[in-house]
Design an enzyme around this catalytic site. Sequence first.
Site, PDB file in Angstrom:
ATOM      1  N   CYS A 132     -27.518  39.398  61.066  1.00 53.72           N
ATOM      2  CA  CYS A 132     -27.715  40.774  61.027  1.00 53.72           C
ATOM      3  C   CYS A 132     -26.490  41.117  59.258  1.00 53.72           C
ATOM      4  CB  CYS A 132     -26.461  41.047  61.845  1.00 53.72           C
ATOM      5  SG  CYS A 132     -25.091  40.439  62.002  1.00 53.72           S
ATOM      6  N   ASP A 136     -27.932  48.518  65.480  1.00 54.65           N
ATOM      7  CA  ASP A 136     -26.575  48.619  65.239  1.00 54.65           C
ATOM      8  C   ASP A 136     -25.480  48.956  65.752  1.00 54.65           C
ATOM      9  OD1 ASP A 136     -24.131  48.301  63.050  1.00 54.65           O
ATOM     10  OD2 ASP A 136     -25.000  48.803  61.552  1.00 54.65           O
ATOM     11  N   ASN A 170     -22.595  39.833  60.163  1.00 55.67           N
ATOM     12  CA  ASN A 170     -21.939  39.244  60.790  1.00 55.67           C
ATOM     13  C   ASN A 170     -20.495  39.171  61.781  1.00 55.67           C
ATOM     14  OD1 ASN A 170     -20.991  35.490  60.383  1.00 55.67           O
ATOM     15  ND2 ASN A 170     -22.101  36.158  61.605  1.00 55.67           N
ATOM     16  N   CYS A 176     -21.006  41.869  64.718  1.00 58.68           N
ATOM     17  CA  CYS A 176     -21.118  41.992  65.484  1.00 58.68           C
ATOM     18  C   CYS A 176     -22.038  41.382  66.715  1.00 58.68           C
ATOM     19  CB  CYS A 176     -21.619  43.342  65.688  1.00 58.68           C
ATOM     20  SG  CYS A 176     -19.831  44.786  64.918  1.00 58.68           S
ATOM     21  N   ARG A 177     -23.215  41.659  65.478  1.00 58.49           N
ATOM     22  CA  ARG A 177     -24.809  41.456  66.327  1.00 58.49           C
ATOM     23  C   ARG A 177     -24.760  39.569  66.640  1.00 58.49           C
ATOM     24  NH1 ARG A 177     -28.008  45.455  63.522  1.00 58.49           N
ATOM     25  NH2 ARG A 177     -26.889  44.832  62.175  1.00 58.49           N
ATOM     26  N   SER A 178     -24.745  39.700  64.920  1.00 61.07           N
ATOM     27  CA  SER A 178     -24.898  38.165  64.738  1.00 61.07           C
ATOM     28  C   SER A 178     -23.644  36.337  65.360  1.00 61.07           C
ATOM     29  CB  SER A 178     -25.811  37.082  63.762  1.00 61.07           C
ATOM     30  OG  SER A 178     -24.522  37.215  62.926  1.00 61.07           O
TER      31      SER A 178
END
Length: 157
Positions: free
Chosen positions: A9, A125, A12, A14-16
């Site tokens: 993401c 995001d 690195n 939150c999402r990934s």
Amino acid sequence: MPVKILFVCLGNICRSPTAHGIFEKMIADAGLQELIMVDSAGTGDWHIGKSPDPRAREAALSRNHDLSRLVARQVRPEDFLEFDYILAMDKQNLWDLKAMALPEFSGRLELFLEYGSSDLEEVPDPYSGGREGFEQVLDLVEDAAQGLLVHLREQLS
Ligand code: 4NP
């Protein structure tokens, strides 16, 4: 040699890392940890060395996923030599990765939600939004992770 998966993401944090923690646990629960290796990274450099965002950690923990040991890093050129699957959370991440990719890269570079059943193509995001954004990340990641595991099982058999 294990199949190597890199979730990417922007930050690195939150999402990934959410995808990293959830998919790594699924792999371990399936007894496939010798066959599939998981990592995550960001295209940006602002959060290198940091733990996942507290909001992402708390949301994940409420579903029994512990992200606390993960540490943010930036994507590096060698990742294109090491990883078989580089899975982007959104289209901007995908474009940035395509611009960085080494000519030797022989793996798959694609959107993570290709493996999901949602109509969405991207994991939005959640950084500047509220709690519901982090819940949506978890819903999308859990769904696409299931699809990715089915796909990899087919590849490995
Ligand atoms: P991520 O979320 O890409 O899912 O880790 C973000 C984290 C930080 C920023 C943006 C998105 N930021 O602008 O610092």
